[in-house]
Write a protein that holds these residues in place. Structure first.
Motif, PDB file in Angstrom:
ATOM      1  N   MET A 135       0.843  -1.202   0.000  1.00  0.00           N
ATOM      2  CA  MET A 135       0.000   0.000   0.000  1.00  0.00           C
ATOM      3  C   MET A 135       0.876   1.248   0.000  1.00  0.00           C
ATOM      4  SD  MET A 135      -2.990   1.051   2.709  1.00  0.00           S
ATOM      5  CE  MET A 135      -3.926   2.551   2.509  1.00  0.00           C
ATOM      6  N   MET A 136       0.567   2.206  -0.881  1.00  0.00           N
ATOM      7  CA  MET A 136       1.360   3.422  -1.003  1.00  0.00           C
ATOM      8  C   MET A 136       1.178   4.306   0.225  1.00  0.00           C
ATOM      9  SD  MET A 136       0.728   4.521  -4.988  1.00  0.00           S
ATOM     10  CE  MET A 136       1.857   5.904  -4.874  1.00  0.00           C
ATOM     11  N   THR A 137       2.269   4.976   0.595  1.00  0.00           N
ATOM     12  CA  THR A 137       2.198   5.960   1.669  1.00  0.00           C
ATOM     13  C   THR A 137       1.309   7.120   1.229  1.00  0.00           C
ATOM     14  OG1 THR A 137       4.404   5.419   2.470  1.00  0.00           O
ATOM     15  CG2 THR A 137       3.536   7.586   3.067  1.00  0.00           C
ATOM     16  N   ARG A 138       0.483   7.592   2.158  1.00  0.00           N
ATOM     17  CA  ARG A 138      -0.397   8.710   1.849  1.00  0.00           C
ATOM     18  C   ARG A 138       0.255  10.029   2.245  1.00  0.00           C
ATOM     19  NH1 ARG A 138      -6.040   7.970   4.632  1.00  0.00           N
ATOM     20  NH2 ARG A 138      -4.660   7.525   6.411  1.00  0.00           N
ATOM     21  N   VAL A 139       0.059  11.031   1.399  1.00  0.00           N
ATOM     22  CA  VAL A 139       0.499  12.390   1.709  1.00  0.00           C
ATOM     23  C   VAL A 139      -0.725  13.303   1.644  1.00  0.00           C
ATOM     24  CG1 VAL A 139       1.945  14.336   1.057  1.00  0.00           C
ATOM     25  CG2 VAL A 139       2.804  12.008   0.779  1.00  0.00           C
ATOM     26  N   HIS A 140      -0.937  14.041   2.711  1.00  0.00           N
ATOM     27  CA  HIS A 140      -2.058  14.968   2.805  1.00  0.00           C
ATOM     28  C   HIS A 140      -1.514  16.378   2.641  1.00  0.00           C
ATOM     29  CE1 HIS A 140      -4.549  11.677   4.554  1.00  0.00           C
ATOM     30  NE2 HIS A 140      -3.370  11.305   5.041  1.00  0.00           N
ATOM     31  N   VAL A 141      -1.862  17.035   1.526  1.00  0.00           N
ATOM     32  CA  VAL A 141      -1.403  18.390   1.251  1.00  0.00           C
ATOM     33  C   VAL A 141      -2.543  19.333   1.605  1.00  0.00           C
ATOM     34  CG1 VAL A 141      -0.517  19.997  -0.465  1.00  0.00           C
ATOM     35  CG2 VAL A 141       0.107  17.567  -0.589  1.00  0.00           C
ATOM     36  N   ILE A 142      -2.290  20.234   2.555  1.00  0.00           N
ATOM     37  CA  ILE A 142      -3.322  21.142   3.036  1.00  0.00           C
ATOM     38  C   ILE A 142      -3.099  22.509   2.412  1.00  0.00           C
ATOM     39  CG2 ILE A 142      -4.523  21.991   5.065  1.00  0.00           C
ATOM     40  CD1 ILE A 142      -4.234  18.924   4.949  1.00  0.00           C
ATOM     41  N   GLY A 143      -3.967  22.904   1.512  1.00  0.00           N
ATOM     42  CA  GLY A 143      -3.854  24.188   0.840  1.00  0.00           C
ATOM     43  C   GLY A 143      -3.518  24.032  -0.628  1.00  0.00           C
ATOM     44  N   ALA A 144      -4.381  24.551  -1.506  1.00  0.00           N
ATOM     45  CA  ALA A 144      -4.194  24.400  -2.951  1.00  0.00           C
ATOM     46  C   ALA A 144      -3.802  25.708  -3.613  1.00  0.00           C
ATOM     47  CB  ALA A 144      -5.461  23.830  -3.600  1.00  0.00           C
ATOM     48  N   GLY A 145      -3.005  26.527  -2.905  1.00  0.00           N
ATOM     49  CA  GLY A 145      -2.329  27.621  -3.578  1.00  0.00           C
ATOM     50  C   GLY A 145      -1.178  27.063  -4.385  1.00  0.00           C
ATOM     51  N   LEU A 146      -0.354  27.919  -4.941  1.00  0.00           N
ATOM     52  CA  LEU A 146       0.724  27.415  -5.793  1.00  0.00           C
ATOM     53  C   LEU A 146       1.718  26.554  -5.029  1.00  0.00           C
ATOM     54  CD1 LEU A 146       1.543  30.305  -8.266  1.00  0.00           C
ATOM     55  CD2 LEU A 146      -0.050  28.407  -8.484  1.00  0.00           C
ATOM     56  N   ALA A 147       1.973  26.866  -3.759  1.00  0.00           N
ATOM     57  CA  ALA A 147       2.897  26.047  -2.971  1.00  0.00           C
ATOM     58  C   ALA A 147       2.350  24.639  -2.797  1.00  0.00           C
ATOM     59  CB  ALA A 147       3.155  26.696  -1.616  1.00  0.00           C
ATOM     60  N   GLY A 148       1.084  24.538  -2.431  1.00  0.00           N
ATOM     61  CA  GLY A 148       0.473  23.227  -2.255  1.00  0.00           C
ATOM     62  C   GLY A 148       0.348  22.466  -3.556  1.00  0.00           C
ATOM     63  N   LEU A 149      -0.007  23.176  -4.631  1.00  0.00           N
ATOM     64  CA  LEU A 149      -0.114  22.517  -5.937  1.00  0.00           C
ATOM     65  C   LEU A 149       1.230  21.955  -6.373  1.00  0.00           C
ATOM     66  CD1 LEU A 149      -2.439  25.023  -7.818  1.00  0.00           C
ATOM     67  CD2 LEU A 149      -3.007  22.666  -7.213  1.00  0.00           C
ATOM     68  N   GLN A 150       2.303  22.753  -6.202  1.00  0.00           N
ATOM     69  CA  GLN A 150       3.626  22.266  -6.593  1.00  0.00           C
ATOM     70  C   GLN A 150       4.035  21.052  -5.772  1.00  0.00           C
ATOM     71  OE1 GLN A 150       6.987  23.278  -8.796  1.00  0.00           O
ATOM     72  NE2 GLN A 150       6.155  21.260  -8.377  1.00  0.00           N
ATOM     73  N   ALA A 151       3.799  21.100  -4.461  1.00  0.00           N
ATOM     74  CA  ALA A 151       4.144  19.953  -3.621  1.00  0.00           C
ATOM     75  C   ALA A 151       3.386  18.710  -4.062  1.00  0.00           C
ATOM     76  CB  ALA A 151       3.853  20.271  -2.160  1.00  0.00           C
ATOM     77  N   ALA A 152       2.093  18.866  -4.319  1.00  0.00           N
ATOM     78  CA  ALA A 152       1.274  17.727  -4.737  1.00  0.00           C
ATOM     79  C   ALA A 152       1.731  17.181  -6.082  1.00  0.00           C
ATOM     80  CB  ALA A 152      -0.196  18.135  -4.799  1.00  0.00           C
ATOM     81  N   VAL A 153       2.057  18.078  -7.020  1.00  0.00           N
ATOM     82  CA  VAL A 153       2.529  17.653  -8.345  1.00  0.00           C
ATOM     83  C   VAL A 153       3.815  16.844  -8.220  1.00  0.00           C
ATOM     84  CG1 VAL A 153       3.580  18.536 -10.469  1.00  0.00           C
ATOM     85  CG2 VAL A 153       1.380  19.428  -9.696  1.00  0.00           C
ATOM     86  N   GLU A 154       4.724  17.280  -7.361  1.00  0.00           N
ATOM     87  CA  GLU A 154       5.998  16.584  -7.195  1.00  0.00           C
ATOM     88  C   GLU A 154       5.833  15.217  -6.534  1.00  0.00           C
ATOM     89  OE1 GLU A 154       9.339  17.422  -8.090  1.00  0.00           O
ATOM     90  OE2 GLU A 154       8.050  18.609  -9.400  1.00  0.00           O
TER      91      GLU A 154
ATOM     92  N   VAL B  93      -9.632  12.695  10.153  1.00  0.00           N
ATOM     93  CA  VAL B  93      -8.872  11.841   9.256  1.00  0.00           C
ATOM     94  C   VAL B  93      -7.681  11.308  10.047  1.00  0.00           C
ATOM     95  CG1 VAL B  93      -7.513  11.722   7.140  1.00  0.00           C
ATOM     96  CG2 VAL B  93      -9.559  13.173   7.229  1.00  0.00           C
ATOM     97  N   ALA B  94      -7.742  10.027  10.393  1.00  0.00           N
ATOM     98  CA  ALA B  94      -6.643   9.412  11.144  1.00  0.00           C
ATOM     99  C   ALA B  94      -5.486   9.104  10.200  1.00  0.00           C
ATOM    100  CB  ALA B  94      -7.125   8.136  11.827  1.00  0.00           C
ATOM    101  N   LEU B  95      -4.268   9.344  10.662  1.00  0.00           N
ATOM    102  CA  LEU B  95      -3.091   9.124   9.839  1.00  0.00           C
ATOM    103  C   LEU B  95      -2.411   7.813  10.210  1.00  0.00           C
ATOM    104  CD1 LEU B  95      -1.436  12.665   9.741  1.00  0.00           C
ATOM    105  CD2 LEU B  95      -3.329  11.756   8.386  1.00  0.00           C
ATOM    106  N   ALA B  96      -2.057   7.068   9.203  1.00  0.00           N
ATOM    107  CA  ALA B  96      -1.286   5.846   9.411  1.00  0.00           C
ATOM    108  C   ALA B  96       0.138   6.234   9.834  1.00  0.00           C
ATOM    109  CB  ALA B  96      -1.262   5.018   8.133  1.00  0.00           C
ATOM    110  N   PRO B  97       0.881   5.317  10.420  1.00  0.00           N
ATOM    111  CA  PRO B  97       2.231   5.650  10.911  1.00  0.00           C
ATOM    112  C   PRO B  97       3.154   6.260   9.864  1.00  0.00           C
ATOM    113  CG  PRO B  97       1.527   3.536  11.780  1.00  0.00           C
ATOM    114  CD  PRO B  97       0.478   3.950  10.782  1.00  0.00           C
ATOM    115  N   ASP B  98       3.002   5.883   8.582  1.00  0.00           N
ATOM    116  CA  ASP B  98       3.894   6.405   7.541  1.00  0.00           C
ATOM    117  C   ASP B  98       3.317   7.597   6.785  1.00  0.00           C
ATOM    118  OD1 ASP B  98       5.819   4.515   8.108  1.00  0.00           O
ATOM    119  OD2 ASP B  98       5.024   3.053   6.680  1.00  0.00           O
ATOM    120  N   ASP B  99       2.104   8.026   7.109  1.00  0.00           N
ATOM    121  CA  ASP B  99       1.494   9.149   6.400  1.00  0.00           C
ATOM    122  C   ASP B  99       2.274  10.442   6.625  1.00  0.00           C
ATOM    123  OD1 ASP B  99      -0.424   7.437   5.520  1.00  0.00           O
ATOM    124  OD2 ASP B  99      -2.111   8.450   6.456  1.00  0.00           O
ATOM    125  N   LYS B 100       2.232  11.314   5.629  1.00  0.00           N
ATOM    126  CA  LYS B 100       2.915  12.602   5.699  1.00  0.00           C
ATOM    127  C   LYS B 100       1.905  13.728   5.502  1.00  0.00           C
ATOM    128  CE  LYS B 100       6.967  10.427   5.528  1.00  0.00           C
ATOM    129  NZ  LYS B 100       7.960  10.412   6.622  1.00  0.00           N
TER     130      LYS B 100
END
Length: 410
Positions: free
Chosen positions: A1-20, A243-250
């Motif tokens: 199962m892939m590690t989940r990443v939760h990006v909070i905020g869809a301004g350009l900083a958040g969009l760039q992080a999510a894209v990467e 939203v509960a985070l798994a041990p490896d979630d970011k």
């Protein structure tokens, strides 16, 4: 199962992080507003009957991170990049006009060519930029620019718009960072870049399509109300639903500085901000008018001549926050007519006042900017207010998203 990443905020900083991160991780992007883009987006304005940007933004060809982001997401073709570095100016007091034309190479021979530099100046007058590169910690910008006519006609318009802070209090090191990546590299790095079809078309919509095409989820109207911590990690996110985070979630927290401080009490972040006023007029600009004109001796600072409208930006605009919108529109329109060489009654207009457009680019406020890394092992920060080495710009926002993604990838 892939590690989940939760990006909070869809301004350009958040969009760039999510894209990467979206190709390596299971990414969910949360945005409190009904749309993405934050302070860098387009919207349909019913008063004007057209789509406009919530703020005018100018990039330069040396803004490599922003251009790479646009190329990766597919928005690059929506950017208009000038073939050469040319900056037109109009002095409303003296009626003089000129065009600044840095040459393409790194050796700045243009300062020796009278037809490329500011009229009535000499090559040695441009040493201020070289001296600026050696600014010491804590120094402000005004001593480097001086108080003379050259500062009024050239340096102040450039640096006030870049830092959104008056030179008397602006941090010289932030101005130096801009010079180092643009003017110091020659005209090839100084070509103006404008999103002529709107900021969303170039920087927001393509990124959302990129994310959705790679399985990332985007949740609008999702306001983060709190984070719960267990030891050195974030254990859950509270959106009204937990939203509960798994041990490896970011978690990438890419919200504004004030919101970040509410969510993370004790966080060091800028606390002072500066305003910007943007004015839009629903009248097509003359076809022979430069896309961008710097204005000296008026309220306006930069006039954008779009095919369907004029748009005007006033930076460091705290002095205009209490000015009536009608007064602003009438006065700015008089200046637009003078710059454009036209005579026309006031068309449909829109005034947008951004009270907290950017953090104040002062030495004291810059010292408050945090890095991307936090004390919690699964939480990183992003945003143009974090320590990017640049003022609050599109380039800074994009770089902050890249920095956050690098930490998540470690």
């Amino acid at each position: 199962m892939m590690t989940r990443v939760h990006v909070i905020g869809a301004g350009l900083a958040g969009l760039q992080a999510a894209v990467e991160l979206c190709e390596r991780f299971d990414v969910t992007l949360y945005e409190a507003a009904p749309q993405a883009g934050g302070r860098c987006r387009s919207y349909f304005d019913a008063t004007l009957g057209m789509t406009i940007d919530n703020g005018n933004h100018l990039l330069l060809s040396g803004n490599s991170a922003a251009l790479d982001y646009a190329k990766k997401t597919g928005g690059f073709e929506k950017l208009s990049i000038a073939a050469e570095a040319e900056f037109d100016f109009c002095d409303l007091e003296t009626k003089a006009r000129w065009r600044l034309r840095p040459n393409a190479g790194k050796i700045p021979w243009w300062i020796l060519a009278p037809d490329r530099r500011l009229p009535d100046t000499a090559g040695l007058d441009y040493l201020a930029l070289a001296k600026l590169l050696f600014a010491k910690p804590g120094q402000t910008l005004r001593p480097f620019l001086g108080n003379g006519d050259m500062a009024r006609r050239l340096w102040d318009p450039i640096f006030v718009s870049a830092l959104n802070t008056a030179p008397e209090e602006a941090f010289a090191a932030l101005a130096a960072a801009i010079v180092r990546e643009t003017f110091a590299k020659g005209g090839e790095a100084c070509r103006p870049v404008v999103a002529v079809d709107g900021l969303s078309a170039a920087f927001v919509d393509p990124a959302l399509s990129y994310l959705q095409g790679r399985g990332a989820r985007v949740a609008f109207g999702a306001k983060l109300r709190g984070l719960a911590f267990e030891g050195d990690r974030v254990a859950s996110l509270e959106f009204g639903e937990t939203v509960a985070l798994a041990p490896d979630d970011k978690v990438v927290l890419a919200v504004t500085a004030p919101v970040a401080q509410e969510l993370l009490p004790g966080l060091s972040a800028p606390t002072e901000f500066r305003s910007i006023v943007n004015a839009h007029f629903a009248l097509p600009a003359p076809k022979n008018m430069p896309l961008l004109t710097g204005v000296v001796g008026g309220w306006s600072e930069w006039v954008f001549a779009f095919p369907d409208r004029f748009s005007v930006t006033i930076s460091a605009a705290d002095r205009f926050m209490s000015t009536a919108r009608e007064e602003l529109a009438a006065h700015i329109w008089d200046e637009v007519q003078a710059v454009a060489g036209i005579s026309a009654p006031l068309p449909f207009w829109q005034i947008i006042k951004e009270k907290r457009a950017t953090f104040a680019a002062t030495p004291a406020q810059d010292a408050l900017r945090p890095g991307a890394e936090t004390q919690w092992r699964n939480l990183v920060l992003a945003g143009d207010w974090t320590q990017t080495g640049l003022p609050s710009t599109i380039e800074g926002a994009i770089r902050s998203g890249l920095a956050a993604a690098r930490l998540v990838n470690q």
